[in-house]
Every structure is written in structure tokens, then in C-alpha cells.
Design a protein around this motif. Structure first.
Motif, PDB file in Angstrom:
ATOM      1  N   ALA A  27      38.596  23.860  15.987  1.00 35.74           N
ATOM      2  CA  ALA A  27      38.209  22.910  16.882  1.00 35.74           C
ATOM      3  C   ALA A  27      38.998  22.734  18.185  1.00 35.74           C
ATOM      4  N   THR A  28      38.047  22.785  19.279  1.00 39.45           N
ATOM      5  CA  THR A  28      38.600  22.557  20.627  1.00 39.45           C
ATOM      6  C   THR A  28      37.713  21.557  21.449  1.00 39.45           C
ATOM      7  N   LEU A  29      38.410  21.048  22.205  1.00 37.06           N
ATOM      8  CA  LEU A  29      37.748  20.081  23.198  1.00 37.06           C
ATOM      9  C   LEU A  29      36.720  20.885  24.206  1.00 37.06           C
ATOM     10  N   SER A  30      35.601  20.539  24.137  1.00 35.71           N
ATOM     11  CA  SER A  30      34.691  20.892  25.269  1.00 35.71           C
ATOM     12  C   SER A  30      34.529  20.169  26.602  1.00 35.71           C
ATOM     13  N   GLN A  31      34.702  18.817  26.351  1.00 35.40           N
ATOM     14  CA  GLN A  31      34.783  17.771  27.274  1.00 35.40           C
ATOM     15  C   GLN A  31      35.694  16.620  27.181  1.00 35.40           C
ATOM     16  N   GLY A  32      36.335  16.223  28.291  1.00 34.34           N
ATOM     17  CA  GLY A  32      37.145  14.722  28.062  1.00 34.34           C
ATOM     18  C   GLY A  32      38.628  15.172  27.386  1.00 34.34           C
ATOM     19  N   ARG A  33      38.957  14.146  26.688  1.00 34.97           N
ATOM     20  CA  ARG A  33      40.038  14.118  26.051  1.00 34.97           C
ATOM     21  C   ARG A  33      40.190  13.480  24.842  1.00 34.97           C
ATOM     22  N   LEU A  34      41.380  13.604  23.976  1.00 34.51           N
ATOM     23  CA  LEU A  34      41.452  13.098  22.591  1.00 34.51           C
ATOM     24  C   LEU A  34      41.463  11.447  22.643  1.00 34.51           C
ATOM     25  N   PHE A  35      41.312  10.853  21.594  1.00 40.17           N
ATOM     26  CA  PHE A  35      41.555   9.310  21.466  1.00 40.17           C
ATOM     27  C   PHE A  35      42.970   8.931  21.856  1.00 40.17           C
ATOM     28  N   SER A  36      43.060   7.864  22.119  1.00 43.02           N
ATOM     29  CA  SER A  36      44.500   7.139  22.317  1.00 43.02           C
ATOM     30  C   SER A  36      45.040   6.425  21.129  1.00 43.02           C
ATOM     31  N   PRO A  37      45.980   6.457  20.913  1.00 41.43           N
ATOM     32  CA  PRO A  37      46.567   5.637  19.526  1.00 41.43           C
ATOM     33  C   PRO A  37      46.164   4.066  19.799  1.00 41.43           C
ATOM     34  N   GLY A  38      45.625   3.694  18.467  1.00 43.97           N
ATOM     35  CA  GLY A  38      45.255   2.087  18.347  1.00 43.97           C
ATOM     36  C   GLY A  38      44.065   1.763  19.321  1.00 43.97           C
ATOM     37  N   ALA A  39      43.439   2.789  20.336  1.00 45.42           N
ATOM     38  CA  ALA A  39      42.559   2.328  21.023  1.00 45.42           C
ATOM     39  C   ALA A  39      41.057   2.622  20.442  1.00 45.42           C
ATOM     40  N   ARG A  40      40.027   1.755  20.805  1.00 47.51           N
ATOM     41  CA  ARG A  40      38.674   1.973  20.193  1.00 47.51           C
ATOM     42  C   ARG A  40      38.039   3.194  20.929  1.00 47.51           C
ATOM     43  N   GLU A  41      38.480   4.284  20.763  1.00 45.36           N
ATOM     44  CA  GLU A  41      37.793   5.590  21.536  1.00 45.36           C
ATOM     45  C   GLU A  41      37.414   6.627  20.181  1.00 45.36           C
ATOM     46  N   ILE A  42      36.558   7.236  20.750  1.00 43.06           N
ATOM     47  CA  ILE A  42      35.916   8.246  19.775  1.00 43.06           C
ATOM     48  C   ILE A  42      35.674   9.781  20.497  1.00 43.06           C
ATOM     49  N   VAL A  43      35.981  10.685  19.771  1.00 39.13           N
ATOM     50  CA  VAL A  43      35.492  12.061  20.119  1.00 39.13           C
ATOM     51  C   VAL A  43      34.448  12.569  19.316  1.00 39.13           C
ATOM     52  N   VAL A  44      33.547  13.117  19.864  1.00 40.44           N
ATOM     53  CA  VAL A  44      32.193  13.297  19.118  1.00 40.44           C
ATOM     54  C   VAL A  44      31.702  14.711  19.120  1.00 40.44           C
ATOM     55  N   GLY A  45      31.594  15.130  17.887  1.00 40.59           N
ATOM     56  CA  GLY A  45      31.327  16.562  17.619  1.00 40.59           C
ATOM     57  C   GLY A  45      30.037  17.157  18.457  1.00 40.59           C
ATOM     58  N   GLY A  46      30.095  18.406  18.835  1.00 37.65           N
ATOM     59  CA  GLY A  46      28.986  18.800  19.217  1.00 37.65           C
ATOM     60  C   GLY A  46      27.562  18.661  19.090  1.00 37.65           C
ATOM     61  N   ARG A  47      27.386  18.843  17.791  1.00 40.71           N
ATOM     62  CA  ARG A  47      25.833  18.452  17.165  1.00 40.71           C
ATOM     63  C   ARG A  47      25.429  17.266  17.330  1.00 40.71           C
ATOM     64  N   ILE A  48      26.282  16.308  17.232  1.00 40.76           N
ATOM     65  CA  ILE A  48      25.834  14.821  17.508  1.00 40.76           C
ATOM     66  C   ILE A  48      25.781  14.620  18.885  1.00 40.76           C
ATOM     67  N   ALA A  49      26.480  15.119  19.792  1.00 41.43           N
ATOM     68  CA  ALA A  49      26.433  14.921  21.161  1.00 41.43           C
ATOM     69  C   ALA A  49      24.986  15.630  21.707  1.00 41.43           C
ATOM     70  N   ASP A  50      24.703  16.706  21.152  1.00 40.01           N
ATOM     71  CA  ASP A  50      23.372  17.359  21.631  1.00 40.01           C
ATOM     72  C   ASP A  50      22.029  16.568  20.915  1.00 40.01           C
ATOM     73  N   GLU A  51      22.126  16.074  19.832  1.00 37.95           N
ATOM     74  CA  GLU A  51      21.038  15.561  18.976  1.00 37.95           C
ATOM     75  C   GLU A  51      20.909  13.988  19.491  1.00 37.95           C
ATOM     76  N   PHE A  52      21.965  13.057  19.528  1.00 37.46           N
ATOM     77  CA  PHE A  52      21.783  11.732  19.778  1.00 37.46           C
ATOM     78  C   PHE A  52      22.238  11.555  21.174  1.00 37.46           C
ATOM     79  N   SER A  53      21.176  10.476  21.933  1.00 33.25           N
ATOM     80  CA  SER A  53      21.377  10.149  23.090  1.00 33.25           C
ATOM     81  C   SER A  53      22.497   8.854  23.218  1.00 33.25           C
ATOM     82  N   GLY A  54      23.297   8.640  23.993  1.00 31.71           N
ATOM     83  CA  GLY A  54      24.272   7.402  24.226  1.00 31.71           C
ATOM     84  C   GLY A  54      25.493   7.931  23.874  1.00 31.71           C
TER      85      GLY A  54
END
Length: 405
Positions: free
Chosen positions: A147-174
Motif C-alpha cells: 500500500a502506498t499513498l497516491s494522493q494526499g496524506r494519511l488520516f490524523s489520530p482522532g480526526a474524522r478523516e478517511i483515506v480511500v482505496g483506488g478502486r473506490i475513488a475511481d468508481e464512486f464520485s464524491g
């Protein structure tokens, strides 16, 4: 012997040379074989692609610890006492210390994890899909070897932040970096995308463990632990240690074995549907081949009888008719394999994977898939051509005399 071979080769040439005269009925046999081969190749390519996605997911250097006697994360629960026992035994249980700088210095390369199914609406057709939201410790991404980051950064501890897999990013908008996504009852911010070589991880969404526990009211729950093993002998040492931990039974398996078992179950199910359908179609195609070749023999009754009167043996009549059936099935099999490769190879598909959530993968028409499907097509010609070939040896020789008279 030489004379018999010459007769066989000459009769084969006569049979194949007369195919243009029977073009449409021969074409129907070719297309029926091609359809059977393409359908079987499609199912086998689906199973192969699913296996490839999961086989590429696991690493033999990573162990997954599950609780409650289950061999998958669904239904697993690892108690807090077990986690404390593991961290207290650092250096004695075959687990490596963190090397990625994500865990506190000197601690285990360990990630507590939980998987929550979340419903997401696909913008292209409005269909609702269930995806995996995986809560993990900061060491979690570093325990996925590919696994490697292709865009952006990792989530921060305790924050409501997400890192999305490539297949989901390609198939789903938003799910672009910076977008807000509602998962459950709260909004999450997309801060990064990751890839993992096409593995099943790309069908997941990653977030901080405590943020997921809080958002979905699962405080304190941990379904699995991921740890990096300290060498090849690490897993047996870890298994021995967890077997001595009192309370709920714990299981430690290599990540590679965990995903291989999951792939085998689903791939077997896909084949269970594919083979009966292909065999049922093959029965129909064999019947069609038999009718086609019987019509071919009937169309060439005078021709075959004349050659028999000229001294050609029964073996040459049998072999030539059988070779014609096999040749047509080989053409049909090749056409079916080509069609399946053009239609299915690399095609994006999805099915229910681990944790009862959607997993995307690519169909893969490999050489063994093509060979298996092609052999079924060849079998149609061999079986379907046997009876007409036998009928060609039993034609009355008087047919040629009547034609001349």
C-alpha cells in the motif's frame, strides 16, 4: 499402412474442401461451440481475477490475530486483556518492533483494527453499495506491504478523516481529496487516496480506530490485530504465546493464508455456478454438433459411397468425418477464447468479499483459463462427431451406383 494413411489424408482434404458448400450449417456449429467456450471462460476469468486480487493482498510477513474462535474478522473480538498481554511480552513472541516510525518508539509493530460496513450510493446508476470502513491504528497502513499513498496524506489520530482505496475513488464520485462524505451518521473528510497493486485493500476505506469506534458506537471493540512477524519463525512463537492467554480463544494466521482461504471460498462458489451452466450449454452444443455432422454426412452420401467403391476403407471415412467435427470445434473454441479475452479480460467486476462488503476486482483470462475452456470446446467436437463418423462408415455403397444410374 502407407496406402491407408494416404486414403485418410485424401478424404480429410475432400471433406474440408467441401465446407464452403455447407457454410451456414458448419458456421452454426462453430458459433455454438464459441458461445459455450466464451461463457465458461468468463466464469473462470471471474474466479481467477477474484483469486488474484486476494492473493495479492496477503503478506506472509504479517500475522492477523482473531478472537472468538473464528477465522475471519466478521464475528471476531479481541479482548483488551489479550492486547495488553501481547504488548507486555514484546521481544518474546516473534513480533517485530515498529520500523516505520508510526508507533511509539520501542513498541510493537501492531495495529488494532475494526471493520464497519457502510452504505454508499454510486452516482453513475444510483445503486447502493456496501463498502468496508476500516478503523486502524497509525501503524496500520505501514503493515500493508504494497500500500502506498497516491494522493494526499494519511488520516490524523482522532480526526474524522478517511483515506480511500483506488478502486473506490475511481468508481464512486464524491471521494476526491478534500470532499466531505457521510458515512453512518457523521461526515468524514477525504484526505488521501492509496493503491496496493490491485489487491483487495483498494476496496476499503481507512480511518483512525478511535474515530470509527466513536462514530459507530463501538467503543473499546477490536476485531483483529495486525502485527509484523520477526522472521520466518515468528508465527509459531506467536501462536504458542496466544494459546497460553486465558479467556476467549485467539487465533493467529499469516495474512497470506487468511486471504487465500477467503479467495478459495468465493472462487469455488463462482465456479460452482459457472461449470454447471457451461456443461448444460455444452450438452446442447454437442447435440448441435451431432446434427451438423449428420447433415454433413447426408449431404455427402454419394461422395463418400463413391470413394468407398474406389477402394477407400471404413477407417478413412470414419477419420475424415471425425476430423471435420474436431476442426470445426477447434475453430469455435479459438473464436470463443478470443471473444472472451476481448470482452472480459481486464473488465471491472465486484462481488461480496470479506466482511460481507463489496470487493472490486478485474477479470483475468489467463492461459489456464483459455486452455480449460478450449478443452471443453474440443470435447464437444470429439463427442459430437463420433456418431456421425460411425454413420459415414455404414453408408450403403449402392447410393453411388444409383446416382450414376
Amino acid at each position: 499402412m502407407s496406402s491407408a494413411l494416404k486414403q485418410i489424408f485424401l478424404m480429410i482434404r475432400v471433406n474440408l474442401g467441401s465446407l464452403p458448400r455447407r457454410l451456414w450449417i458448419s458456421l452454426s456449429m462453430v458459433l455454438s461451440v464459441a458461445l459455450v467456450v466464451a461463457v465458461l471462460a468468463g466464469f473462470l476469468a471471474m474466479a481467477r481475477g477474484f483469486e488474484a486480487a486476494l492473493w495479492g493482498t496477503g503478506s506472509p510477513g504479517i500475522a492477523v490475530i482473531l478472537g472468538g474462535g473464528t477465522n475471519q474478522e466478521t464475528g471476531s473480538d479481541v479482548p483488551a486483556e489479550a492486547i495488553r498481554s501481547l504488548t507486555a511480552a514484546i521481544g518474546e513472541i516473534g513480533v517485530a518492533r515498529d520500523a516505520a516510525g508510526l508507533a511509539p518508539a520501542g513498541e510493537l509493530a501492531l495495529s488494532r483494527e475494526i471493520v464497519v460496513p457502510v452504505d454508499v450510493v454510486r452516482a453513475s446508476d444510483g445503486a447502493e453499495q456496501t463498502l468496508s470502513l476500516r478503523g486502524m491504528d497509525l501503524a496500520g497502513p505501514g503493515l500493508r506491504d504494497r500500500a502506498t499513498l497516491s494522493q494526499g496524506r494519511l488520516f490524523s489520530p482522532g480526526a474524522r478523516e478517511i483515506v480511500v482505496g483506488g478502486r473506490i475513488a475511481d468508481e464512486f464520485s464524491g471521494f476526491a481529496v478534500g470532499d466531505k462524505v457521510r458515512l453512518g451518521a457523521v461526515d468524514w473528510t477525504v484526505v488521501g487516496h492509496f493503491t496496493s497493486g490491485g489487491s483487495a485493500f483498494e476496496s476499503e476505506i481507512w480511518a483512525d480506530l478511535e474515530a470509527v469506534q466513536s462514530a459507530f458506537d463501538r467503543q473499546g471493540q477490536v476485531q483483529s490485530l495486525r502485527v509484523r512477524l520477526a522472521g520466518a519463525a515468528g508465527l509459531p512463537v506467536l501462536q504458542e504465546h496466544i494459546s497460553a492467554i486465558p479467556g476467549a480463544p485467539l487465533t493467529a494466521v499469516s495474512e497470506a493464508d487468511l486471504y487465500a482461504a477467503q479467495s478459495e471460498r468465493t472462487a469455488s462458489l463462482i465456479r460452482l455456478f459457472g461449470w454447471p451452466l457451461a456443461l448444460l450449454m455444452a450438452v446442447g452444443a454437442t447435440a448441435g454438433a451431432l446434427n451438423t455432422m449428420m447433415s454433413s454426412v447426408s449431404d455427402r452420401t454419394v461422395e463418400i459411397s463413391t470413394l468407398r467403391l474406389l477402394g477407400f476403407g471404413r477407417l478413412s471415412a470414419f477419420t475424415a468425418t471425425w476430423v471435420e467435427a474436431v476442426a470445426l470445434s477447434v475453430v469455435g473454441a479459438a473464436l470463443g477464447i478470443l471473444a472472451s479475452w476481448l470482452a472480459f479480460n481486464g473488465w471491472q467486476a465486484s462481488t461480496m468479499g470479506a466482511n460481507n462488503t463489496k470487493m472490486a476486482f478485474q477479470l483475468d483470462v489467463t492461459a489456464d483459463v483459455a486452455l480449460t475452456a478450449g478443452l471443453l470446446g474440443l470435447a464437444i467436437g470429439i463427442i459430437g462427431g463420433a456418431l456421425p463418423a460411425l454413420a459415414a462408415t455404414r453408408l450403403p455403397l449402392t447410393s453411388a451406383l444409383r446416382a450414376r444410374g
